[in-house]
Design an enzyme around this catalytic site. Structure first.
Site, short mmCIF file in Angstrom:
data_model
loop_
_atom_site.label_atom_id
_atom_site.label_comp_id
_atom_site.label_asym_id
_atom_site.label_seq_id
_atom_site.Cartn_x
_atom_site.Cartn_y
_atom_site.Cartn_z
N GLN A 1 115.50 75.05 42.35
CA GLN A 1 116.51 76.05 42.66
C GLN A 1 116.01 77.10 43.64
O GLN A 1 116.73 78.02 44.01
CB GLN A 1 116.97 76.73 41.36
CG GLN A 1 117.64 75.77 40.39
CD GLN A 1 117.89 76.41 39.03
OE1 GLN A 1 117.64 77.58 38.81
NE2 GLN A 1 118.38 75.61 38.10
N HIS B 1 115.69 79.30 38.02
CA HIS B 1 116.09 80.62 37.56
C HIS B 1 115.42 81.74 38.36
O HIS B 1 114.82 82.66 37.82
CB HIS B 1 115.80 80.79 36.06
CG HIS B 1 116.55 79.83 35.19
ND1 HIS B 1 116.50 79.89 33.81
CD2 HIS B 1 117.35 78.78 35.48
CE1 HIS B 1 117.24 78.92 33.29
NE2 HIS B 1 117.77 78.24 34.30
N GLU C 1 128.21 84.26 31.63
CA GLU C 1 128.70 85.60 31.35
C GLU C 1 129.10 86.37 32.60
O GLU C 1 128.59 86.11 33.70
CB GLU C 1 127.61 86.42 30.64
CG GLU C 1 127.20 85.88 29.29
CD GLU C 1 126.14 86.73 28.61
OE1 GLU C 1 125.77 86.41 27.47
OE2 GLU C 1 125.66 87.73 29.22
N TYR D 1 120.96 93.07 27.62
CA TYR D 1 122.11 92.17 27.53
C TYR D 1 121.83 90.91 26.69
O TYR D 1 122.66 90.01 26.65
CB TYR D 1 122.64 91.86 28.93
CG TYR D 1 123.33 93.08 29.47
CD1 TYR D 1 124.68 93.31 29.24
CD2 TYR D 1 122.61 94.07 30.12
CE1 TYR D 1 125.30 94.47 29.66
CE2 TYR D 1 123.22 95.24 30.55
CZ TYR D 1 124.57 95.44 30.32
OH TYR D 1 125.18 96.60 30.72
N TYR E 1 120.58 72.49 25.30
CA TYR E 1 121.20 71.33 25.94
C TYR E 1 121.24 70.13 25.01
O TYR E 1 122.06 69.23 25.17
CB TYR E 1 120.45 70.99 27.24
CG TYR E 1 120.69 72.00 28.32
CD1 TYR E 1 121.91 72.07 28.98
CD2 TYR E 1 119.70 72.92 28.67
CE1 TYR E 1 122.14 73.00 29.97
CE2 TYR E 1 119.92 73.87 29.67
CZ TYR E 1 121.14 73.90 30.31
OH TYR E 1 121.38 74.85 31.29
#
Length: 373
Positions: free
Chosen positions: A88, A152, A245, A255, A266
Site C-alpha cells: 500500500q 496502513h 468509520e 478513537y 478476517y
C-alpha cells in the site's frame, strides 16, 4: 446487500453510549453520470488543482503526472522524492500550501525508505513551476513508525483554515501501536507548515509522548476533508472486516482501535468491544466494509440538493458513497456509480464546482460527476 450499520455520536465526549446506535439503509441514485476525462493513470492516489487549466495526479508507483487543458502529459513531473512503492506504500497525497499562488509550495506525502528495506510515512514540500518540482525537502518523517510491513501508511494531508497541516498515519498493520501515544502510528498529526509542532497540541510537553499527535486510536485513515461550517477536519478510515468509520477527530481523543471496533477479524471472530468507557464512538460506521478512501464535502451549486453532504470513495464495494448529516448525526446514505464497478481512490471538488474522482487500477481514470439531464 445488508444495511449499513451506523453509530451516532451525540457528543464528542469519551464515554460511549449504547443508545446512540442506529442504522441506515443505503439507497441508490441514477440521476448522475460520470464522464471520463482522462485515463492511462497507474494506480492514481490523489488529485490537486494547481489552476483552472493545470491539474496534478500522484501515482502510487512514485510518479507525479500533469494534466494541462485536459491532456495528460507523457513526461512525469521531475523532482519527486524516492518512494517505497510496495504493498500500500508509494507516493500518496498531494496538497497546495494555502498561499500557493505566491510561494508555489507543493506538499506530498509518501512512503519513505528507512531501515532495512522498510518504509515509513513522510511529508515534505518543494517549489512547483511548469512541470518541475525543485528543492524538495521533508518536513516530517515518522521515524518511529519505520517497519517492513507494507500496509496502513494512512497518508492523507490537509490544511485547515488556520494554516495547520494535518497528516494521517495508519497503524502499519501492527494494531496495538494505535494505542501507544509515544508512537505516531495509528494517529492524526497536527503540524505547522514547516513541520514544527504547535505548542497547544494535546500531548505537547508531556514526557514520553509524541507531541505531534492530535488524536489516536485510528486504524488506517485514507480520506480527510474540512467541514464547511465548522472548519474542522473530518476523516474516514478503514476497518478490518467491517467497521470502516467516519470520525471528526478532536484533540486528545482516543478513537478506540483496536480496543473498540465494529469490525471483525478476517477469519471471523470479534476483535474488541463495540463500545467502552474512555473511547469515542465514530460518527458513522459501515458494516460490511466499503473500504473508504478520499473524502470531500459538497459546497457547489452544481449539486443543489447535495450541499453539505460528504462523499467518500469506496474501494471494496466500488462506488461513490454520499452521506447526509444533521450536525454530527447521519440521516441518509446513497451509493452512486455502482454500475461502473470501479474502485474510487480519491474525491475532490474542482474549481468549476464539479466533483472529480480517481479510479484505482493499472489503467486508472479521472472522472467528472455530472447531474443527468
Amino acid at each position: 446487500m445488508r444495511p449499513v450499520l451506523v453509530t451516532l455520536l451525540g457528543s464528542l465526549a469519551l464515554t460511549a453510549c449504547a443508545d446512540n446506535s442506529a442504522s441506515l439503509s443505503p439507497q441508490t441514485d441514477d440521476t448522475i453520470i460520470a464522464s471520463e476525462i482522462g485515463s492511462g493513470l497507474h494506480h492514481p492516489w490523489a488529485l490537486a488543482f494547481v489552476s483552472d487549466s493545470e491539474w496534478l495526479v500522484t501515482e502510487r508507483r512514485g510518479t507525479l503526472r500533469r494534466l494541462v487543458d485536459g491532456s495528460l502529459h507523457s513526461t512525469p513531473v521531475s523532482g519527486v522524492p524516492e518512494v517505497v512503492a510496495k504493498g500500500q506504500g508509494g507516493l500518496m497525497d498531494i496538497g497546495l500550501h494555502p498561499d500557493f499562488a505566491n510561494n508555489q509550495r507543493l506538499y506530498l506525502s509518501y512512503a519513505k525508505p528507512c531501515g532495512d528495506n522498510g518504509g515509513t510515512t513522510a511529508v515534505g514540500y518543494g517549489i512547483y513551476r511548469e512541470g518541475t518540482l525543485s528543492d524538495f525537502r521533508d518536513i516530517y518523517v515518522a521515524e518511529k513508525s519505520c517497519t517492513n510491513t507494507a500496509k496502513h501508511f494512512g497518508g492523507r494531508i490537509l490544511f485547515d483554515n488556520d494554516g495547520y497541516l494535518f497528516l494521517s498515519i495508519g497503524d502499519r498493520g501492527q494494531r496495538d501501536r494505535a494505542q501507544d501515544t509515544s508512537d505516531p502510528a495509528g494517529s492524526v498529526l497536527r503540524l505547522r507548515e514547516d513541520g514544527s509542532i504547535p505548542a497547544d497540541n494535546p500531548l505537547a510537553g508531556q514526557k514520553g509522548k509524541a507531541a505531534e499527535i492530535w488524536s489516536w486510536g485510528h486504524r488506517n485513515p485514507q480520506g480527510m476533508a474540512l467541514h464547511p461550517q465548522t472548519g474542522k477536519p473530518w476523516l474516514n478510515e478503514h476497518g478490518p472486516r467491517g467497521g470502516d468509520e467516519i470520525n471528526a477527530p478532536e484533540p486528545g481523543i482516543n478513537y478506540g482501535w483496536p480496543v473498540i471496533t465494529y469490525g471483525r477479524e478476517y477469519y471471523g471472530p470479534s476483535i474488541g468491544d463495540t463500545e467502552k468507557k474512555g473511547y469515542a464512538q465514530p460518527l458513522l460506521h459501515w458494516t460490511p466494509s466499503i473500504a473508504p478512501s478520499g473524502m470531500a464535502f459538497i459546497t457547489s451549486d452544481r449539486y443543489p440538493d447535495w450541499q453539505g453532504d460528504v462523499v467518500n470513495g469506496a474501494l471494496k464495494l466500488a462506488h461513490l458513497n454520499k452521506v447526509t448529516f444533521d450536525g454530527t448525526t447521519p440521516t441518509r446514505e446513497v451509493r452512486l456509480l455502482q454500475d461502473r464497478n470501479e474502485r474510487i481512490r480519491d474525491v475532490r471538488q474542482g474549481p468549476d464546482g464539479y466533483l472529480y474522482l480517481l479510479t484505482d487500477s493499472s489503467n486508472g481514470k479521472l472522472l467528472r460527476l455530472e447531474p443527468a439531464e
